[in-house]
Design an enzyme around this catalytic site. Structure first.
Site, PDB file in Angstrom:
ATOM      1  N   ASP A 297      44.492  42.080  26.703  1.00 18.00           N
ATOM      2  CA  ASP A 297      43.397  41.568  28.199  1.00 18.00           C
ATOM      3  C   ASP A 297      42.353  41.765  27.633  1.00 18.00           C
ATOM      4  OD1 ASP A 297      42.249  41.255  30.005  1.00 18.00           O
ATOM      5  OD2 ASP A 297      43.568  41.654  31.253  1.00 18.00           O
TER       6      ASP A 297
HETATM    7  C1  BGC Z   1      41.715  40.226  33.246  1.00 23.90           C
HETATM    8  C2  BGC Z   1      42.526  39.009  32.648  1.00 23.90           C
HETATM    9  C3  BGC Z   1      41.294  37.350  32.570  1.00 23.90           C
HETATM   10  C4  BGC Z   1      40.807  37.910  30.928  1.00 23.90           C
HETATM   11  C5  BGC Z   1      39.904  36.951  30.952  1.00 23.90           C
HETATM   12  C6  BGC Z   1      40.105  40.674  32.382  1.00 23.90           C
HETATM   13  O1  BGC Z   1      39.622  41.319  33.057  1.00 23.90           O
HETATM   14  O2  BGC Z   1      42.518  41.213  33.515  1.00 23.90           O
HETATM   15  O3  BGC Z   1      43.889  38.571  33.629  1.00 23.90           O
HETATM   16  O4  BGC Z   1      42.864  36.795  32.302  1.00 23.90           O
HETATM   17  O5  BGC Z   1      39.339  38.452  31.421  1.00 23.90           O
HETATM   18  O6  BGC Z   1      39.012  36.459  32.412  1.00 23.90           O
END
Ligand code: BGC
Length: 768
Positions: A297
């Protein structure tokens, strides 16, 4: 096509100089028929360590990618690395022109011309938004959910995107957690089927087609169990709960062929998910045989330092890769540390190869090597994005997602003529909140508001008064929502408007940015001044239809006690107002069922239907105070999992079991009838639950094990049947395996988890 030749010629040239022209590698690489694995292996052989690490590096594309190359800062570094073949993926670059611009650099400027995989959070649609995932889950309609993901893929792929960071399959029992809006609710069985539907919808039958995209099951794992519902917080969950509750939707996504996983921000039982060998190497890549890749993530690699699990970034990279994380999202850490970690022997090059093999494989499967610009067709972009068919499909699932929570004295459906109606609530003409918080490609103010939707029924008189503002200022994805808690102007006008009206429609709930990532709440009441507004209006007119617009279960006790009709309309996306109007007027008879329990108050949370009995459950007539309960509220929820009404009524009866026992190679057929005893044609989600009375670990009081959507005309009766076999009763037992333990069970049938029919059956020991 031109690219195809270029790429193969380039690879061939490099291989020729490396291994000689008669080598089998060259021949196999040149053969279009050779398997993807062979192509990946051939490519891997000619990649330098730096190029391999580059494939594991993902950057957010925030600069103007179609403009000149950036002159300074991180953008300059990213751009340079992109040109050097040190970037494998980008996220948040969207639109054909932009995607083409970055892809061109990867393909034409780098030594090997390996295309980028372009990721984006296509969570519930790209520009034409469907309901938030929690709402869609309330439809229980797997075909419609699959179609919705399919349409999202069609629209996103037309904008150059080939990988979505969805579906989020995190189970959560805690409505305080803002990301419940992005999941499928609390139940592992329903959520697993939805996970499968979404993966199949995004990826289609053929991943290399230009209208399908790679899916990503996230966040592995336990993210929805954040303590106190506070986003990113500590997660401590037992191994049996992990296997029986948290893992099933991830396993279902794997079985459905999901090509990527995302790990999560949280620690799980003391170890951050990003550095978790058990989760990534043992379970996912080991036991489940997942052969796609795992992306971290956003900066979750770097956050292992903050967690107190890695001493610095380099250590974090070492832990992450050794634990099986394959791609680093926007932390800059793999690219900066992995080479020296390999040289120092702290990370094996074979593990780097494994990660890169997985990433390249998905790129090949998407057909990006064949044609890296396959998603970059300007004409298709123009034709597909926001087209009529997408809007029709969005409206269809929006209607199916609405849940009727209360309809006393049959205030609904509304007559289409002759009514004098007041519509009240700031959210009633909000064209942005229905888009939810994951609306990245949709423009603000592009949802049909409730007011606009109601205009399709012109033969009633509508007076709209917003009442006090819900928020102050203009909240955004990155700023806190500031609620209006002091400015009461508007209450008086609302009360005046409500007087002497036939019906008052009050649209209340949460602002679109009150749920989603980092949007936890410590109370679940109607925010701001809305409760005050509701009570003030109720004093002058009791004929209120409360339309809720929210991204999580709310504790609306007072409303449930006083307001005759309550409609849960979530955040329904672009077609929100049309869907709501059609339900209020009965052109669509509501059929949704809650995928998540609504508590009576926040103190009951976590509250979920498939809980354990405890040694001291409440009795009908408790003999003392020493049982599991609260002094100030019952254990019962406000609305239970699986609950939802219709404008018609259904009766269940005639439960029959083909036998009252079965052995592990046998099955029992469960049948029962449903009759439509009301005036309207309608759909009912018939639900089957079981209870395993004694287990090697204690079993939940009820577990959903089957459901079916049954359409019935007034007066019609249908027989419904389900099968119970070992798959129905197996669970992750004290032996740490999935098994069906012989013993006694109950089966329950009904239109919610408060079931109405029940019978007993047994699983017998096999003689074999
Ligand atoms: C979120 C993810 C997301 C990623 C990219 C993160 O802050 O937890 O679910 O896919 O950002 O945007």
């Amino acid at each position: 096509m031109r690219y195809k030749k270029t790429f193969i010629a380039l690879v061939a040239a490099v291989i020729l100089s490396t291994v000689g022209c008669d080598s089998p590698e060259v021949k196999s690489t040149l053969s279009a028929k050779s398997s993807i694995d062979t192509k990946v292996d051939s490519l891997l052989k000619i990649m330098t360590l730096e190029e391999k690490i580059g494939q594991m590096n993902q950057y957010n594309g925030f600069w103007n990618v179609t403009g000149p190359s950036p002159e300074e800062g991180t953008a300059k570094i990213k751009y340079k690395q992109l040109e050097q073949g040190l970037v494998g993926s980008m996220l948040n670059v969207r639109g054909v022109e932009n995607v083409k611009a970055v892809q061109k650099i990867a393909v034409e400027k780098t030594r090997l011309g390996i295309p980028l995989i372009i990721g984006f959070d296509v969570i519930h649609g790209y520009k034409t938004l469907t309901p938030i995932p929690l709402a869609e889950s309330a439809s229980w309609d797997l075909e419609a959910i699959k179609k919705s993901a399919q349409n999202a893929a069609i629209e996103a792929s037309a904008a150059g995107i080939n990988w979505t960071f969805a579906p989020m399959v995190d189970i959560s029992r805690d409505a305080r957690w803002g990301r419940v809006m992005e999941g499928a609710g609390e139940d592992p069985y329903l959520a697993s089927l939805i996970a499968k539907a979404r993966v199949e919808g995004f990826q289609g039958e053929d991943l290399s087609a230009h209208h399908t995209i790679a899916a990503c099951a996230k966040h592995f794992a336990g993210y929805g169990f954040a303590e106190a519902g506070r986003d990113y917080n500590t997660v401590d969950v037992s191994i049996t709960t992990l296997h029986n509750t948290v893992f099933p939707p991830f396993m279902a996504a794997t079985e459905a062929g999901v090509r990527t996983f995302m790990n999560s921000f949280n620690e799980l039982n003391g170890i951050p998910a990003t550095g978790n060998v058990f989760l990534q190497r043992q379970i996912l890549k080991g036991d489940w045989g997942f052969d796609g890749f795992i992306v971290s993530d956003w900066d979750s690699v770097g956050e292992m330092v903050t967690h107190g699990y890695a001493k610095d970034d380099k250590h974090a990279a070492e832990i992450a890769v050794n634990a099986g994380s394959d791609m680093d999202m926007e932390a800059y850490i793999f690219i900066n540390s992995l080479k020296s970690l390999v040289e120092e022997g702290k990370v094996k090059e074979s593990d780097i190869d494994d990660a890169v093999r997985r990433i390249l494989k998905v790129k090949f499967e998407l057909g990006l090597f064949e044609d890296p610009y396959k998603y970059c067709d300007l004409a298709r972009e123009k034709e597909v994005i926001g087209n009529k068919k997408l809007h029709e499909a969005s409206l269809d699932i929006a209607k199916k997602s609405i849940v009727l929570l209360k309809n006393e004295s049959q205030l609904l459906p509304l007559k289409k003529q002759g009514l004098d109606i007041a519509v009240i609530g700031d959210l009633a003409d909000d064209k942005t909140s229905p888009l939810g918080s994951w609306r990245i490609a949709a423009e603000d103010s592009t949802a049909i508001s409730v007011i606009e939707g109601l205009k399709a029924y012109p033969d009633n008189k509508i007076t709209y008064v917003s009442g006090p503002e819900l928020v102050t200022g203009t909240p955004s994805f990155t700023t806190e929502v500031q609620l209006n808690t002091t400015n009461r102007s508007g209450i008086e006008q609302a009360v005046d408007a409500a007087k002497n009206k036939d019906v008052v429609i009050m649209v209340l709930g949460e602002h679109g940015f009150q749920s989603g990532e980092a949007r936890s709440r410590s109370n679940l009441k109607l925010p701001g001044l809305q409760q005050e507004l509701l009570e003030a209006v109720y004093k002058v007119n009791k004929n209120i239809v409360l339309v809720l617009m929210n991204g999580r279960p709310l504790a609306i006790n007072w409303a449930n006690d006083h307001i005759p009709s309550i409609v849960e309309a979530w955040q329904l996306g672009t077609q929100s107002g049309n869907a709501i109007a059609q339900v209020l007027y009965g052109d669509y008879n509501p059929s949704g069922k809650l995928p998540m329990t609504f508590p009576k108050n926040v103190g009951q949370v976590p509250i979920y239907y498939n809980s354990k009995n405890t040694g001291r459950p409440p009795l009908e007539q408790p003999k003392s105070v020493f049982y599991s309960h609260y002094q100030d509220v019952s254990n019962e929820p406000l609305y239970e999992f699986g609950f939802g009404l219709s404008y018609t009524t259904f009766e269940y009866g005639d439960l029959k079991l083909s036998s009252d026992s079965f052995t592990s190679d046998g099955a029992i057929n469960i049948s029962f009838t449903i009759s439509n005893t009301g005036k309207y044609e309608g759909k009912e989600v018939a639900q089957m639950y079981i209870r395993d009375l004694v287990g090697s670990i204690t079993r939940p009081v009820k577990e959903l094990k089957g459901f079916d959507i049954i359409s019935l005309k007034p007066g019609e009766t249908k027989e419904v049947s389900f099968i119970i076999d070992v798959n129905t009763v197996q669970f992750y037992s004290a032996n740490e395996i999935w098994e069906a333990e012989p013993g006694d069970f109950k089966v329950f049938i009904g239109g919610s988890s408060s079931t109405v029919l029940e019978a007993d059956f047994s699983l017998l020991k096999s003689n074999r």
